[in-house]
Design an enzyme around this catalytic site. Structure first.
Site, PDB file in Angstrom:
ATOM      1  N   SER A 100       0.797  -1.229   0.000  1.00  0.00           N
ATOM      2  CA  SER A 100       0.000   0.000   0.000  1.00  0.00           C
ATOM      3  C   SER A 100       0.830   1.280   0.000  1.00  0.00           C
ATOM      4  O   SER A 100       0.353   2.316  -0.447  1.00  0.00           O
ATOM      5  CB  SER A 100      -0.970   0.000   1.184  1.00  0.00           C
TER       6      SER A 100
ATOM      7  N   HIS B 290      -5.419  -3.371  -2.340  1.00  0.00           N
ATOM      8  CA  HIS B 290      -5.137  -2.428  -3.436  1.00  0.00           C
ATOM      9  C   HIS B 290      -5.047  -3.095  -4.805  1.00  0.00           C
ATOM     10  O   HIS B 290      -4.829  -2.414  -5.801  1.00  0.00           O
ATOM     11  CB  HIS B 290      -3.847  -1.657  -3.151  1.00  0.00           C
TER      12      HIS B 290
ATOM     13  N   LYS C 141     -12.042   0.581  -1.281  1.00  0.00           N
ATOM     14  CA  LYS C 141     -11.019   1.165  -2.154  1.00  0.00           C
ATOM     15  C   LYS C 141     -11.526   1.171  -3.592  1.00  0.00           C
ATOM     16  O   LYS C 141     -12.362   1.992  -3.926  1.00  0.00           O
ATOM     17  CB  LYS C 141      -9.701   0.454  -1.924  1.00  0.00           C
TER      18      LYS C 141
HETATM   19  C1  PLP Z   1      -6.844  -0.266   3.628  1.00  0.00           C
HETATM   20  C2  PLP Z   1      -6.176  -1.551   3.921  1.00  0.00           C
HETATM   21  C3  PLP Z   1      -6.649  -2.409   4.910  1.00  0.00           C
HETATM   22  C4  PLP Z   1      -7.782  -2.033   5.820  1.00  0.00           C
HETATM   23  O1  PLP Z   1      -8.991  -2.023   5.171  1.00  0.00           O
HETATM   24  P1  PLP Z   1     -10.186  -1.155   5.801  1.00  0.00           P
HETATM   25  O2  PLP Z   1     -11.401  -1.713   5.165  1.00  0.00           O
HETATM   26  O3  PLP Z   1      -9.905   0.264   5.434  1.00  0.00           O
HETATM   27  O4  PLP Z   1     -10.140  -1.384   7.281  1.00  0.00           O
HETATM   28  C5  PLP Z   1      -6.030  -3.626   5.069  1.00  0.00           C
HETATM   29  N1  PLP Z   1      -4.967  -3.977   4.318  1.00  0.00           N
HETATM   30  C6  PLP Z   1      -4.459  -3.159   3.376  1.00  0.00           C
HETATM   31  C7  PLP Z   1      -3.277  -3.605   2.582  1.00  0.00           C
HETATM   32  C8  PLP Z   1      -5.042  -1.915   3.163  1.00  0.00           C
HETATM   33  O5  PLP Z   1      -4.538  -1.089   2.250  1.00  0.00           O
END
Ligand code: PLP
Length: 382
Positions: free
Chosen positions: A175, A203, A235
């Site tokens: 990320s 992602h 996302k």
């Molecule tokens: C954003 C993210 C999370 C957490 O997800 P949420 O639904 O925002 O709690 C977990 N792992 C990765 C790699 C992320 O980028």
């Protein structure tokens, strides 16, 4: 207590690690309205531009009419509705796995699956770049935790381990780097040492792979190679929530014992209806992934003289090194009406503070040009 908190916060400020929140008052888009002024933002995860899509709004409204607002309880009491059930089936189909299980957030999904599967006789192997939620979950499981920064280290850690069960966990797309995990090597090592593999594709899902089905599709891996797949819905899908996909037995185990699944309120059904609409759009409107790839290529071509990282995803960081420089550049951009978040330790390792640029298909080429011109002016001797 006040005195203690004050000294903690003072220290953070001295270390240039103090964080402040940006309050905006506009619809989710690359243009954010802050204190009456418009800013061009390169910091959202809304890669496919779905967070404000009218069809998602209508699905949400219709869902609210039909099912109300709150889910009324946890999944094992009375919170589990037909729309949760149907979305789980659709996500299982989408990820080509037997079943999927919804969690309220990715943070909770990671926590739930890791603590449900591992005990004190087990070992967990995490990439150093893994998301904080994975690290926290691994810490809270009673398994022995190892971190690796390359495949050689992972190999040697696995070869020495005498744990009962071994679980290797990686982000699909890292990320803060935008780099894609070396899944072929991980899968090979997992086979050799009889370890399980979990991919957090927060992602990657909806974004990479031939039809946007993420890192596992890119490498053509199924449930045999990657038995545990985590995806988020906030996302690329533009809404909120997360899920774990895998075998029938894995999902049943999680329903019985994943504490962050059991002891929390189920997501609102109306929200689920908008996720379902989003999933349909992601599948049907394949041009979104292609357009995003084009935009990424355009950005990299224009930004060639800047310290870009090796990344073919919409996450395009520019490494500046120390926190002060990174923060200064971010503030300079802000003065020019552009938002790019400065990412500093402890989110990334010391000496690798960076500007984290993320692209969305809602960005125009003109907006990208504007960002790059500003970066060229501000970044010292690029
Ligand atoms: C954003 C993210 C999370 C957490 O997800 P949420 O639904 O925002 O709690 C977990 N792992 C990765 C790699 C992320 O980028």
């Amino acid at each position: 207590m006040q005195q203690f908190l004050n000294s903690l916060l003072q220290q953070r400020k001295q270390d240039n690690l103090y964080r402040v929140r940006q309050t905006h008052s506009s619809i989710q888009s690359p243009i954010l309205l802050i204190n009456g002024q418009n800013y061009l933002s390169f910091s959202s995860n809304d890669y496919l531009g779905l967070a404000s899509d009218d069809r998602l709004k209508i699905a949400w409204q219709d869902g609210a009419e039909k099912y109300g607002i709150g889910s009324g309880g946890s999944h094992l009491i009375t919170g589990h509705t037909i729309v949760h059930q149907v979305l789980e089936q659709e996500l299982a189909l989408y990820t080509k796995r037997e079943r999927a299980l919804l969690f309220s957030t990715g943070y909770m999904a990671n926590f739930g699956v890791i603590t449900a599967l591992l005990g004190r006789h087990d070992a967990v192997f995490l990439d150093r770049l893994n998301h904080a939620s994975l690290v926290d979950a691994a810490k809270l499981s009673s398994a022995k935790m190892y971190r690796y920064s390359d495949m050689q280290t992972l190999n040697s850690l696995l070869s020495k381990s005498i744990a009962k069960h071994k679980l290797i966990i990686t982000d699909g797309v890292f990320s803060m780097d935008g780099k894609i995990a070396n899944l072929p090597k991980i899968v090979e090592l997992a086979k050799a040492y009889n370890a399980w593999v979990m991919v957090d594709d927060a992602h990657g899902l909806g974004v990479i792979g031939k039809t946007g089905r993420g890192t596992v599709e890119l490498y053509n891996f199924g449930v045999t190679e990657v038995p545990i797949l985590m995806g988020t819905l906030g996302k690329a899908f533009g809404v909120f929530g997360a899920f774990i996909a895998g075998s029938e037995l894995l999902i049943e185990t999680l329903i019985q014992s994943a504490r962050s699944y059991i002891y929390t309120t189920a997501l609102p059904p109306a929200l689920i209806e908008s996720v379902r609409k989003s999933l349909t759009i992601v599948i049907e409107e394949n041009w979104r992934q292609k357009q995003l790839q084009e935009l990424v290529a355009y950005f990299r071509k224009q930004a060639i003289s800047l310290p870009l990282m090796e990344s073919c995803t919409p996450i395009q960081p520019i490494i500046l090194g120390d926190s002060v420089t990174t923060l200064t550049v971010s503030k300079e951009l802000y003065k020019r009406g552009i938002i790019v978040t400065a990412i500093r330790p402890p989110t990334v390792s010391k000496g690798t503070a960076r500007l984290r640029i993320t692209l969305s298909i809602l960005h125009t080429k003109n907006q990208i040009d504007r960002l790059i011109e500003a970066l060229m002016e501000i970044i010292p001797n690029h």
